[in-house]
Enzyme design. Structure first.
Site, mmCIF file in Angstrom:
data_model
loop_
_atom_site.group_PDB
_atom_site.id
_atom_site.type_symbol
_atom_site.label_atom_id
_atom_site.label_comp_id
_atom_site.label_asym_id
_atom_site.label_seq_id
_atom_site.Cartn_x
_atom_site.Cartn_y
_atom_site.Cartn_z
ATOM 1 N N LYS A 187 1.030 -1.083 0.110
ATOM 2 C CA LYS A 187 0.109 -0.112 -0.079
ATOM 3 C C LYS A 187 0.799 1.324 -0.018
ATOM 4 O O LYS A 187 1.711 1.505 0.922
ATOM 5 C CB LYS A 187 -0.840 0.019 1.374
ATOM 6 C CG LYS A 187 -2.068 1.193 1.168
ATOM 7 C CD LYS A 187 -2.569 1.634 2.239
ATOM 8 C CE LYS A 187 -1.986 2.581 3.303
ATOM 9 N NZ LYS A 187 -1.638 3.992 2.574
ATOM 10 N N GLU A 263 10.246 0.500 10.306
ATOM 11 C CA GLU A 263 11.339 1.530 10.136
ATOM 12 C C GLU A 263 10.598 2.840 10.303
ATOM 13 O O GLU A 263 9.909 3.060 9.622
ATOM 14 C CB GLU A 263 11.975 1.213 8.757
ATOM 15 C CG GLU A 263 13.257 1.830 8.497
ATOM 16 C CD GLU A 263 13.503 3.256 8.079
ATOM 17 O OE1 GLU A 263 13.255 4.236 8.860
ATOM 18 O OE2 GLU A 263 13.508 3.457 6.938
ATOM 19 N N CYS A 297 13.833 9.897 7.429
ATOM 20 C CA CYS A 297 13.588 9.519 8.735
ATOM 21 C C CYS A 297 15.065 9.539 9.391
ATOM 22 O O CYS A 297 15.183 9.620 10.494
ATOM 23 C CB CYS A 297 13.030 7.909 8.739
ATOM 24 S SG CYS A 297 13.800 6.975 7.710
ATOM 25 N N GLU A 394 10.781 14.815 16.057
ATOM 26 C CA GLU A 394 11.212 14.725 14.574
ATOM 27 C C GLU A 394 10.301 15.859 13.946
ATOM 28 O O GLU A 394 8.953 15.836 13.928
ATOM 29 C CB GLU A 394 10.677 13.305 13.896
ATOM 30 C CG GLU A 394 11.112 13.210 12.697
ATOM 31 C CD GLU A 394 10.978 11.673 12.306
ATOM 32 O OE1 GLU A 394 9.884 11.019 12.547
ATOM 33 O OE2 GLU A 394 11.872 11.178 11.724
HETATM 34 P P1 ADP Z 1 2.545 10.470 8.106
HETATM 35 O O1 ADP Z 1 2.053 10.969 9.462
HETATM 36 O O2 ADP Z 1 3.888 11.089 7.710
HETATM 37 O O3 ADP Z 1 1.600 10.603 6.739
HETATM 38 P P2 ADP Z 1 2.388 7.594 8.645
HETATM 39 O O4 ADP Z 1 3.492 6.980 9.494
HETATM 40 O O5 ADP Z 1 1.105 8.024 9.191
HETATM 41 O O6 ADP Z 1 3.134 8.952 8.288
HETATM 42 O O7 ADP Z 1 2.075 6.939 7.235
HETATM 43 C C1 ADP Z 1 3.047 6.147 6.591
HETATM 44 C C2 ADP Z 1 1.982 4.990 5.814
HETATM 45 O O8 ADP Z 1 1.554 4.457 6.790
HETATM 46 C C3 ADP Z 1 1.174 5.564 4.721
HETATM 47 O O9 ADP Z 1 1.141 4.753 3.813
HETATM 48 C C4 ADP Z 1 -0.227 5.767 5.742
HETATM 49 O O10 ADP Z 1 -1.289 5.567 4.955
HETATM 50 C C5 ADP Z 1 0.146 4.393 6.534
HETATM 51 N N1 ADP Z 1 -0.856 4.452 7.864
HETATM 52 C C6 ADP Z 1 -1.403 5.527 8.572
HETATM 53 N N2 ADP Z 1 -1.842 5.164 9.605
HETATM 54 C C7 ADP Z 1 -1.951 4.080 9.666
HETATM 55 C C8 ADP Z 1 -2.676 2.850 10.330
HETATM 56 N N3 ADP Z 1 -3.270 3.291 11.717
HETATM 57 N N4 ADP Z 1 -2.552 1.537 9.997
HETATM 58 C C9 ADP Z 1 -1.941 1.358 8.986
HETATM 59 N N5 ADP Z 1 -1.301 2.112 8.056
HETATM 60 C C10 ADP Z 1 -1.364 3.538 8.522
#
Ligand code: ADP
Length: 496
Positions: A187, A263, A297, A394
């Site tokens: 995804k 990560e 990161c 961060e």
């Molecule tokens: P940011 O806050 O910078 O957008 P995230 O860590 O939330 O970073 O997002 C990184 C990835 O994790 C994206 O593909 C996002 O769709 C996914 N993501 C965000 N929230 C969830 C969740 N609760 N469960 C699974 N995947 C998630």
């Protein structure tokens, strides 16, 4: 196949797939829902793509399961390797276009995106080479038993990737998973779905069987959560924020205890000793924080400079950073484009505000650039104390905090004073200092007289709250295989 015609200044017109890629076909989502992709350079809508819901995740997981239990299980390691090598070739053949898509979607400089795509090809080719070198062993426990220990794939792997290096993260995830014989549902991040969808087209062209690699676009809280909670997903690999990493770990724990690798974030220290080659150090410090607009990161966002060179360092670093060209990602000389989204832009501007309010000195930057697009000036704060938010959290933007230190022991202690431990760097000409300080820093990667030098052969991952497991290199194979012990009785029955 649903596509839209898009145009970039560097590659002209091209056909962009917009469907969900399941079973080697681009399909509409069950609910026919779509979401808009925003161009961070001018805030316009680039196009809309299909949005995966829980129902689409179920369909993708079934496809990956069917492929895993079916023909893919019987595929030879050599052929798995060939497919990855073919994908590497296709990335190289489409290098300019893929880099243009990344620049359009993410806002990163096209010249930098080209480097990303080259690294994707190297990663696929490297893991293609591993596919037929994953070996087990024989263990002798005595004459009555023959034992062998083999590596098997884990099964159906969900891979959730971020928006800062959309295709590079795609390659880091897919390479080892396929080399080890797994099937995948990947995804992309909702901010940057375009590169992965174009790459899906190349996956089909490379000849991967249906269901082996599925690519979906969608949001974290819906599609991402559905993958992390799914009872028929055997493993989830995630790159992103520490907050979301925790949510994914909890989802795995409360569903089927799927294997998890993470990560996550960082607040990496970058230490400049007084004996460093100052020009060299400044150029790496600049690259360490401002590369990819600070959206790394492992960004070197905490800069510690020895007091005897502190004033001189700041003067010259300001000079260097103010020469970074910020602007249109497609312009030839651009080093820094816009931040990826309004949300990220707002978060960063709030941190800048917090730094100013806490009394840190703004050496350069601190403002938005222009009035369209998510551009932020390269920002350097000096006189930052350890307790300030900008030194601890961060920021994920072009903002760094500098403070001075007196001794080696002092800076080791301060550098390690973080819940994160992804990367660290030091600059010195003294070999003893280099080895001693690298050993003392609590980080998964330590760079000496360099920064951000990632390589597909070198493991990358975090100590402490920066993650679980290692990506890249041979180490990544451990994330995608499990050990089976087989013990064959040769002698007489023991209790007969
Ligand atoms: P940011 O806050 O910078 O957008 P995230 O860590 O939330 O970073 O997002 C990184 C990835 O994790 C994206 O593909 C996002 O769709 C996914 N993501 C965000 N929230 C969830 C969740 N609760 N469960 C699974 N995947 C998630």
């Amino acid at each position: 196949m649903s596509t839209v015609t898009l145009e970039t200044p560097t590659s002209g017109k091209y056909e962009q797939p917009t469907g969900l890629f399941i079973n080697n076909e681009f399909v509409e989502s069950v609910d026919k829902k779509t979401f808009e992709v925003i161009n961070p350079t001018d805030e316009s809508v680039t196009c809309s793509v299909q949005e995966a819901s829980e129902k689409d995740v179920d369909i993708a997981v079934s496809a990956a399961r069917k492929a895993f239990e079916g023909p893919w299980r019987k595929e030879t390691p050599e052929n798995r390797g060939k497919l990855l090598v073919k994908l590497a070739d296709l990335f190289e053949q489409n290098l300019d276009l893929l880099a243009s898509i990344e620049a359009l979607d993410n806002g990163k400089a096209h010249s930098m995106a080209k480097v990303d795509i080259g690294m994707c090809a190297s990663t696929f080719r490297y893991y293609g080479g591993w596919a037929d070198k994953i070996e087990g062993r024989v263990t002798d426990t005595g004459p009555d038993t023959f034992n062998y220990i083999k590596k098997e794939p884990i099964g159906v792997c969900a891979q959730i990737i971020p928006w800062n290096f959309p295709l590079l993260m795609f390659s880091w995830k897919i390479g080892p998973a396929i080399a080890c014989g797994n099937t995948v549902i990947i995804k992309s991040a909702e901010q940057t779905p375009l590169g992965a969808l174009f790459a899906a087209k190349l996956i089909k062209e490379a000849g991967f069987p249906p269901g082996v690699l599925n690519v979906i676009s969608g949001f974290g809280k819906t599609a991402g959560a559905a993958l992390a909670n799914h009872m028929d997903v055997d493993k989830v690999a995630f790159t992103g924020s520490t907050v979301t990493g925790r949510t994914i770990l909890k989802a795995a724990a409360s569903s089927n205890l799927k294997k998890v690798t993470l990560e996550l974030g960082g607040k990496s220290p970058n230490i400049v000793f007084e004996d460093a080659d100052i020009d060299n150090a400044i150029s790496w410090v600049n690259f360490g924080i401002f590369f990819n607009h600070g959206q790394c990161c492992c960004a070197g966002s905490r800069i510690y400079v020895q007091e005897s060179i502190y004033d001189e360092f700041i003067k010259r670093f300001k000079d260097r950073a103010s020469k970074n060209v910020v602007g249109d990602p497609f312009a030839k000389d651009t080093f820094q484009g816009p931040q990826v989204s309004q949300l990220q832009f707002d978060r960063i501007m709030n941190y800048i505000k917090a730094g100013k309010e806490a009394g840190a000195t703004v050496e350069i930057g601190g403002n938005r650039m222009g009035d369209k697009g998510y551009f932020i000036e390269p920002t350097i704060f000096s006189n930052v104390t350890e307790d300030m938010q900008i030194m601890q959290e961060e920021i994920f933007g072009p903002v760094c905090s500098i403070s001075k230190f007196k001794s080696k022991d002092e800076v080791i202690k301060t550098a390690n004073n973080s819940t994160y431990g992804l990367a660290a760097a030091l600059h010195t000409k003294n070999l003893n200092t280099a080895i001693e300080v690298s050993g003392a820093l609590k980080a998964g990667t330590v760079w000496v007289n360099t920064y951000n030098t990632l390589h597909h052969q070198m493991p990358f991952g975090g100590y402490k709250e920066s993650g679980i497991g290692r990506e890249l290199g041979e180490d990544a194979l451990a994330n995608y295989s499990q050990t089976k012990t087989v013990s064959i009785r040769l002698g007489d029955a023991l209790f007969g």
